[in-house]
Design a protein around this motif. Structure first.
Motif, short mmCIF file in Angstrom:
data_model
loop_
_atom_site.label_atom_id
_atom_site.label_comp_id
_atom_site.label_asym_id
_atom_site.label_seq_id
_atom_site.Cartn_x
_atom_site.Cartn_y
_atom_site.Cartn_z
N ASP A 1 -30.54 -25.49 -39.89
CA ASP A 1 -31.65 -25.21 -40.81
C ASP A 1 -32.81 -26.18 -40.56
O ASP A 1 -33.98 -25.79 -40.61
CB ASP A 1 -31.15 -25.31 -42.25
CG ASP A 1 -32.16 -24.79 -43.26
OD1 ASP A 1 -32.91 -23.84 -42.92
OD2 ASP A 1 -32.23 -25.33 -44.38
N LEU A 2 -32.48 -27.44 -40.28
CA LEU A 2 -33.53 -28.42 -39.99
C LEU A 2 -34.32 -28.03 -38.74
O LEU A 2 -35.55 -28.13 -38.71
CB LEU A 2 -32.91 -29.80 -39.81
CG LEU A 2 -32.24 -30.44 -41.03
CD1 LEU A 2 -31.55 -31.74 -40.64
CD2 LEU A 2 -33.26 -30.70 -42.14
N LEU A 3 -33.60 -27.58 -37.73
CA LEU A 3 -34.28 -27.12 -36.52
C LEU A 3 -35.22 -25.96 -36.83
O LEU A 3 -36.37 -25.93 -36.39
CB LEU A 3 -33.25 -26.69 -35.47
CG LEU A 3 -32.46 -27.82 -34.79
CD1 LEU A 3 -31.26 -27.25 -34.05
CD2 LEU A 3 -33.36 -28.60 -33.83
N SER A 4 -34.72 -25.01 -37.60
CA SER A 4 -35.51 -23.83 -37.93
C SER A 4 -36.74 -24.19 -38.76
O SER A 4 -37.84 -23.71 -38.48
CB SER A 4 -34.63 -22.83 -38.69
OG SER A 4 -35.38 -21.70 -39.08
N ARG A 5 -36.56 -25.02 -39.76
CA ARG A 5 -37.66 -25.37 -40.67
C ARG A 5 -38.77 -26.16 -39.98
O ARG A 5 -39.93 -26.11 -40.41
CB ARG A 5 -37.14 -26.16 -41.86
CG ARG A 5 -36.35 -25.34 -42.87
CD ARG A 5 -35.70 -26.24 -43.91
NE ARG A 5 -34.92 -25.49 -44.87
CZ ARG A 5 -35.34 -25.11 -46.08
NH1 ARG A 5 -36.58 -25.41 -46.46
NH2 ARG A 5 -34.57 -24.42 -46.90
N THR A 6 -38.41 -26.91 -38.94
CA THR A 6 -39.41 -27.70 -38.24
C THR A 6 -40.01 -26.98 -37.05
O THR A 6 -40.81 -27.56 -36.30
CB THR A 6 -38.79 -29.03 -37.76
OG1 THR A 6 -37.66 -28.75 -36.94
CG2 THR A 6 -38.37 -29.90 -38.95
N GLY A 7 -39.60 -25.74 -36.84
CA GLY A 7 -40.11 -24.97 -35.72
C GLY A 7 -39.48 -25.36 -34.39
O GLY A 7 -39.96 -24.95 -33.33
N ALA A 8 -38.40 -26.13 -34.45
CA ALA A 8 -37.70 -26.53 -33.23
C ALA A 8 -36.55 -25.56 -32.98
O ALA A 8 -36.26 -24.67 -33.78
CB ALA A 8 -37.18 -27.96 -33.37
N SER A 9 -35.87 -25.78 -31.85
CA SER A 9 -34.70 -24.96 -31.51
C SER A 9 -33.84 -25.74 -30.54
O SER A 9 -34.32 -26.68 -29.89
CB SER A 9 -35.13 -23.63 -30.89
OG SER A 9 -35.87 -23.86 -29.71
N ALA B 1 -39.11 -31.84 -31.54
CA ALA B 1 -39.58 -32.43 -32.79
C ALA B 1 -39.28 -33.92 -32.81
O ALA B 1 -38.43 -34.42 -32.06
CB ALA B 1 -38.91 -31.75 -33.98
N ASP B 2 -39.97 -34.64 -33.67
CA ASP B 2 -39.68 -36.06 -33.88
C ASP B 2 -38.38 -36.17 -34.67
O ASP B 2 -38.25 -35.58 -35.75
CB ASP B 2 -40.83 -36.68 -34.69
CG ASP B 2 -40.64 -38.16 -34.95
OD1 ASP B 2 -39.53 -38.68 -34.70
OD2 ASP B 2 -41.59 -38.80 -35.42
N PRO B 3 -37.38 -36.90 -34.16
CA PRO B 3 -36.11 -37.02 -34.88
C PRO B 3 -36.26 -37.51 -36.32
O PRO B 3 -35.49 -37.12 -37.20
CB PRO B 3 -35.32 -38.02 -34.04
CG PRO B 3 -35.89 -37.88 -32.66
CD PRO B 3 -37.35 -37.58 -32.86
N HIS B 4 -37.28 -38.35 -36.54
CA HIS B 4 -37.51 -38.84 -37.90
C HIS B 4 -37.89 -37.71 -38.86
O HIS B 4 -37.64 -37.79 -40.07
CB HIS B 4 -38.59 -39.92 -37.91
CG HIS B 4 -38.18 -41.17 -37.18
ND1 HIS B 4 -38.37 -41.33 -35.83
CD2 HIS B 4 -37.57 -42.30 -37.62
CE1 HIS B 4 -37.92 -42.53 -35.47
NE2 HIS B 4 -37.42 -43.13 -36.52
N GLU B 5 -38.50 -36.67 -38.31
CA GLU B 5 -38.85 -35.52 -39.13
C GLU B 5 -37.60 -34.82 -39.64
O GLU B 5 -37.53 -34.39 -40.80
CB GLU B 5 -39.72 -34.55 -38.32
CG GLU B 5 -40.28 -33.39 -39.14
CD GLU B 5 -41.17 -32.47 -38.32
OE1 GLU B 5 -41.64 -31.45 -38.89
OE2 GLU B 5 -41.40 -32.77 -37.13
N PHE B 6 -36.59 -34.71 -38.79
CA PHE B 6 -35.32 -34.12 -39.22
C PHE B 6 -34.69 -34.94 -40.36
O PHE B 6 -34.22 -34.38 -41.35
CB PHE B 6 -34.34 -34.06 -38.05
CG PHE B 6 -34.74 -33.15 -36.94
CD1 PHE B 6 -35.16 -31.84 -37.19
CD2 PHE B 6 -34.68 -33.56 -35.62
CE1 PHE B 6 -35.52 -30.98 -36.17
CE2 PHE B 6 -35.04 -32.72 -34.58
CZ PHE B 6 -35.46 -31.43 -34.85
#
Length: 388
Positions: free
Chosen positions: A137-145, A2-7
């Protein structure tokens, strides 16, 4: 990835639930050594982590259960053994220095500035536990892992030297490619890339009791022997430029007209090099009696090796670069205090500590931490786990 800015953008929308979770964890007081309160807190923490973790375990300890949470990495070794080796270890603790009931006198509160949070344990280190929950939670919500497998170790006895928790940290440090300590940062939000070592030793003396007026020569004063031992130890510490010795407690004797037949002291040591560590421990753990009939014994209560600061710490460099992409300044420094990352740093495992939210006043009446910093640290942790 994911884009770090999205987190970071997502984290900044979650201030309200973060404050609610922070308040919940602070309200559940966890003084070191209180197994009952540790159990209640551990269950609540485990329930929160279970929302994203692949498994959560609570290994037992003398003062109640510790906690270990596991997340699977998206890149694992294939049949040829390729893929990123090792796991990322996150290290934290649940206990605080404050006695039960402190929360009644100093309840969790958000200041008028909308950012400063106060209350016992908000900085050291309930805020850090909220930050790691949010990161996952941020990883999960953005579809990242996480790229690699992640383990979070939360011990319940760090504030008393991790006499049992250190074995858990050591066990899960095996095979780790990086260790992120979630302790509070240095002033200004600086990361810790080195820590002074510490040890606690109990020095006990057995003497011979006698009437202090009629038969003093028949006695051997354990208190006098202890005083002479401490004077010698002070001289040893003074001769070492990076050593510090503090006599924390002294007990002994019964009354003024009796030669004391027992005495003991609890002594704290601090050091920055293995050489000084060895010299101090040798002096304390191998004592020689000044008085012929005095008997000495020493017990090592807790011990953390020195973690020497390396300004070129590559793990810190990676975090600093990642933080810069998010517009965050991340200074570095060395801490005079010790923690569980002393062990991993001393073992040579790439280690950085101080990833908790910025604040000040740890262990004091003015303990406070920053909400905006917690959100930023959570985004940084999420971005690191996503990319490394």
């Amino acid at each position: 990835m994911a884009d770090p800015h999205e987190f970071l953008a997502l984290a900044r929308t979650m201030a309200d639930p973060v404050l609610e979770r922070w308040q919940t964890l602070v309200a559940l007081e966890t003084p070191s050594g209180d197994a009952g309160r540790a159990a209640v807190f551990g269950e609540r923490l485990a329930a929160g982590l279970a929302a994203t973790a692949d498994s959560v375990r609570q290994p037992p300890g003398p003062d109640g259960a510790h906690l270990v949470a596991y997340w699977n990495g998206r890149e694992t070794k294939d049949e040829e053994g390729d893929g990123p080796p090792g796991h990322t270890l996150l290290v934290a603790h649940s206990d605080t220095v404050f006695p039960a009931g402190t929360i009644t006198r100093r309840p969790f509160a958000l200041a008028e500035d909308g950012d400063t949070v106060t209350g016992p344990g908000v900085f050291d280190m309930k805020g850090s536990l909220v930050a790691v929950e949010l990161a996952m939670d941020l990883l999960s919500r953005t579809g990242a892992s996480p790229r690699r497998p992640v383990r979070l170790v939360v011990v319940n006895d760090e504030e008393i030297g991790s006499p049992d928790g250190s074995r858990l940290v050591a066990r899960h440090a095996e095979g780790a490619h990086a260790v992120l300590g979630l302790e509070p940062p240095l002033p200004g939000g600086a990361l810790k890339i080195g820590r002074r070592g510490v040890a606690r030793v109990r020095l006990s003396v057995r003497g011979v009791s006698a009437h202090a007026g009629l038969d003093a020569a028949l006695g051997v004063s354990a208190i006098d022997e202890l005083v002479d031992q401490l004077t010698g130890l002070r001289a040893t510490a003074t001769s070492l430029p990076d050593a510090a010795l503090n006599v924390g407690t002294i007990t002994g004797g019964t009354r003024a007209n009796v030669v004391a037949d027992h005495a003991e002291a609890e002594i704290g040591l601090r050091y920055t090099t293995p050489e000084t560590e060895q010299a101090l421990l040798r002096a304390l753990l191998e004592p020689t009696a000044v008085r012929e009939r005095a008997a000495l014994s020493a017990e090592l209560l807790s011990h953390r090796p020195a973690w020497a600061m390396d300004p070129a710490n590559p793990l810190a460099a990676e975090l600093i670069a990642l933080a810069a992409t998010l517009g965050m300044d991340l200074p570095i420094g060395s801490s005079g205090g010790a923690g569980d990352t002393n062990l991993t740093g001393a073992l040579g495992i790439p280690t950085v500590d101080g990833l908790g939210p910025a604040g000040a006043g740890a262990h004091g009446e003015d303990e406070h931490a920053s909400l905006s910093s917690l959100l930023e640290r959570a985004a940084l942790i999420a971005a690191f786990l996503d990319t490394h």
